[in-house]
Motif scaffolding. Sequence first.
Motif, PDB file in Angstrom:
ATOM      1  N   LEU A 118       0.848  -1.185   0.000  1.00  0.00           N
ATOM      2  CA  LEU A 118       0.000   0.000   0.000  1.00  0.00           C
ATOM      3  C   LEU A 118       0.886   1.238   0.000  1.00  0.00           C
ATOM      4  CD1 LEU A 118      -2.675  -1.108   2.640  1.00  0.00           C
ATOM      5  CD2 LEU A 118      -2.926  -1.075   0.146  1.00  0.00           C
ATOM      6  N   ALA A 119       0.375   2.320  -0.561  1.00  0.00           N
ATOM      7  CA  ALA A 119       1.151   3.557  -0.660  1.00  0.00           C
ATOM      8  C   ALA A 119       1.606   3.988   0.737  1.00  0.00           C
ATOM      9  CB  ALA A 119       0.309   4.644  -1.310  1.00  0.00           C
ATOM     10  N   GLU A 120       2.879   4.317   0.829  1.00  0.00           N
ATOM     11  CA  GLU A 120       3.465   4.653   2.120  1.00  0.00           C
ATOM     12  C   GLU A 120       4.194   5.991   2.002  1.00  0.00           C
ATOM     13  OE1 GLU A 120       6.083   2.424   5.602  1.00  0.00           O
ATOM     14  OE2 GLU A 120       5.930   1.557   3.605  1.00  0.00           O
ATOM     15  N   GLY A 121       3.671   6.992   2.700  1.00  0.00           N
ATOM     16  CA  GLY A 121       4.312   8.299   2.691  1.00  0.00           C
ATOM     17  C   GLY A 121       3.917   9.161   1.515  1.00  0.00           C
ATOM     18  N   GLU A 122       3.791   8.550   0.349  1.00  0.00           N
ATOM     19  CA  GLU A 122       3.498   9.317  -0.861  1.00  0.00           C
ATOM     20  C   GLU A 122       2.732   8.446  -1.850  1.00  0.00           C
ATOM     21  OE1 GLU A 122       6.252  11.306  -4.318  1.00  0.00           O
ATOM     22  OE2 GLU A 122       6.777  11.811  -2.239  1.00  0.00           O
ATOM     23  N   VAL A 123       1.732   9.041  -2.499  1.00  0.00           N
ATOM     24  CA  VAL A 123       1.066   8.359  -3.614  1.00  0.00           C
ATOM     25  C   VAL A 123       1.753   8.801  -4.900  1.00  0.00           C
ATOM     26  CG1 VAL A 123      -1.143   8.052  -2.475  1.00  0.00           C
ATOM     27  CG2 VAL A 123      -0.713  10.160  -3.756  1.00  0.00           C
ATOM     28  N   ARG A 124       1.813   7.872  -5.895  1.00  0.00           N
ATOM     29  CA  ARG A 124       2.627   8.154  -7.079  1.00  0.00           C
ATOM     30  C   ARG A 124       1.876   8.011  -8.402  1.00  0.00           C
ATOM     31  NH1 ARG A 124       6.402   6.336  -3.199  1.00  0.00           N
ATOM     32  NH2 ARG A 124       8.193   7.762  -3.072  1.00  0.00           N
ATOM     33  N   PHE A 125       0.585   7.717  -8.356  1.00  0.00           N
ATOM     34  CA  PHE A 125      -0.224   7.759  -9.578  1.00  0.00           C
ATOM     35  C   PHE A 125      -1.686   7.697  -9.174  1.00  0.00           C
ATOM     36  CE2 PHE A 125       0.370   3.272  -8.765  1.00  0.00           C
ATOM     37  CZ  PHE A 125      -0.830   2.665  -9.124  1.00  0.00           C
TER      38      PHE A 125
END
Length: 780
Positions: free
Chosen positions: A101-108
Amino acid sequence: MTTGTATAGFVGARVPRIEDLRLVTGAGEYVDDIVRPGMAHVHFVRSPLPRARILDIDVSEALALEGVRAVYTAADLNSEVHELVYALDLPGMPPVPRPPLAEGEVRFVGDPVALIVAVDRYVAEDAAELIVVDYDPLPPIVDYTTAAENPELVHADCPANLAALIPGMPAEQRQQIYDDAAHVVRQHIFQQGYVPVPMETRGLIAEWSAPTGEMTIWASTQSPHGMRGFCARLLGIPEHLVRVVARDTGGGFGQKVVPGREDISVMLAARKLRASLKWIEDRQENLIAAGSARHESGIAQMAFDADGRITFAAIDYLQNVGAYPIPSPLTAAFPVGMLFTGPYRVPAATFDLKLVYTNTVGRVAYRGPWQFESVAREILMDTAARQIGIDPIELRRRNMIRQDELPMVNPSGMPYSDMTPLETFEKAIEALDYEAFRKEQELAREQGRYLGVGTCTYVEPTAGSTPFYATEGGTIRIEPSGGVNVYVSGGSAGNSLETTVVQLTADALGVNVEDVHTIQGDTAVTPFGGGTGGSRSASVTAGAVAETAAALRDRIVAIAAHKLNTPAEDIEFTGGRATVRGVPDVALTLREIAEIAYFQPEALPPGIPAGLEASGRYRAAAPMIWANATHVCTCEVDIETGRVTLLRYIVGEDVGPMINPNVVEGQIYGGTVQGIGGALYESQAYDDDGNPIATTFMDYLLPTATESPTIEVVHVESHSAGPGGFKGVGEGGAIGSAPAVINAVADALAPLGVEVGALPLSPATIVGLIDAARGKDAQS
């Protein structure tokens, strides 16, 4: 050494597909058909932003909703990973983890942020609306062509957003070659992103048994044994404690080879919750989050001598890998350079590769993942023909490799063998009656109609023996009843591997097709295998069946010879009956032989073990097996509306001897239509802010039966060095079709001065190209 003679001849026959009755009557068993006791359902909360910091996630209201069993975020799941999973871990480049799962930052847009477990999908989706995620938006990197110069970074440890960089020949050295050439042709080609779009979206059920520490997974996967090993490493448990079952899989096309981040999350959540969890992706999720392919561009160049013969070829290739590519995109990018010279006689070549990260969905494998080499090369060949003033068919004839020139090594080091590029090309052109079409085209132009013809000839390495794909196992068990069960890793993903295995086994043993059954896709009972991918299934499965059947057939013949009191070399075993040569009335059925093997051990000949079961493992003898084909397409373009109508479509192919022509042609048809979709309709587009704009089939256009032409197939046969001389056929249609269609459209529009460089060729794109060409004419 195998004795006796099998003459059944099922291999090569148009045996009806045995799986069709099950599938067309709705009796197939897909992941969503499976229900487990106490099973809960999973839904993902996904990022609406292409790039942002995650400041806080409030799940309290969702947890309070009746029917919700759990809500997990990265803080809950990501630490449960035993062995870190990487998107990319290449020598000389910073490794990029692939978090569940996205951790710290989402990237898309579509990045999974939270996992909800509920009593059903409806409650889980309601709960998703109650989860509050506090995002801090960041500037996204969307345009892959400028990503390397963008000061923003998709991954902080990856300078210039580079995923991989492989330089080729220095520019000064190339320029010297171009300066000495009679003709130099250069073209910049952009191919849009598009997606595999299997009919069945991704999905799995993960069931954790706490008392035994076992994980059972029902999955829509192309590689059950690959998923088993992946899950074992992920959870840090022995492989024998993981069972993966793949019943029917509604298409994969490369998208379902490697488990995705959602699969990882569900596996971890099932163990954490000690439950059975089902996740089925909906179509919108599939379009925005399951992966991208084909998003790439290249500057293609060729040098020619005064006679139109190629002296040098080069491609500078740029690929968008998105945020989290799987598997390594380098495995698709490197062949673009290595295969760029394709079926042509080219004395020298070079290539540059640059792969970049962006804030878009990660790249995945897709049927013929290096297909851009053919798109770039074949478009360039037509452009070269127009610039030099040679007919495109004649230009190809002057440069195409003949069968009698093989084996040879192409300038990038690929060892060509056992194929027929020029011979297959000529068959396809003959089937069209090229000269007659050119006359028809000329008459049509006089009437204001724009007809065109395009071709693509490619060569393809199939059944590659990379470490994971190097061997394939098979087990054949003849039951006491005389029925034959054959176990292979396989999996029914639309490639008719069931029928193929049955035909191969029937011939190898000398029994009837109706007496053979196959068990596939269950890691608990099938031998290890690499699964379906790389156009490998026919060749390696044939090898596994042959290795296994040979030993078992020897045993059958020995038992029959002993019982009939005759030398083994006098036994003929065919149609499931053993007879003495010249005495057809004296016979033993396979059932009678099986009864001896299982129930009368005292009647067995010396040295023959009881039972009729054998296992074997095939090891690929060559690093690759070469297939080749030529696609020929004719079309008409309406220059006012931009509509393209396909008129005739011909495929001349050499995939070696055909195990089942129905299956081979079905694979060609399916792949061809996918390539047509990529040339004319499909586009996984993003706006400038990184938002996907094709999230349903209203926006993401697929070719239907209405747009698909009748596909004519011309077979040419040369034998490979592999088992039975068979070659791969799964990916070729998708490689050859897009360039042929593109060239047909470009040929139709050539009188208007149109040059094709960007895809897809939608009506709006075509009208824009025509208007631009008319504008140039007006300015000049």
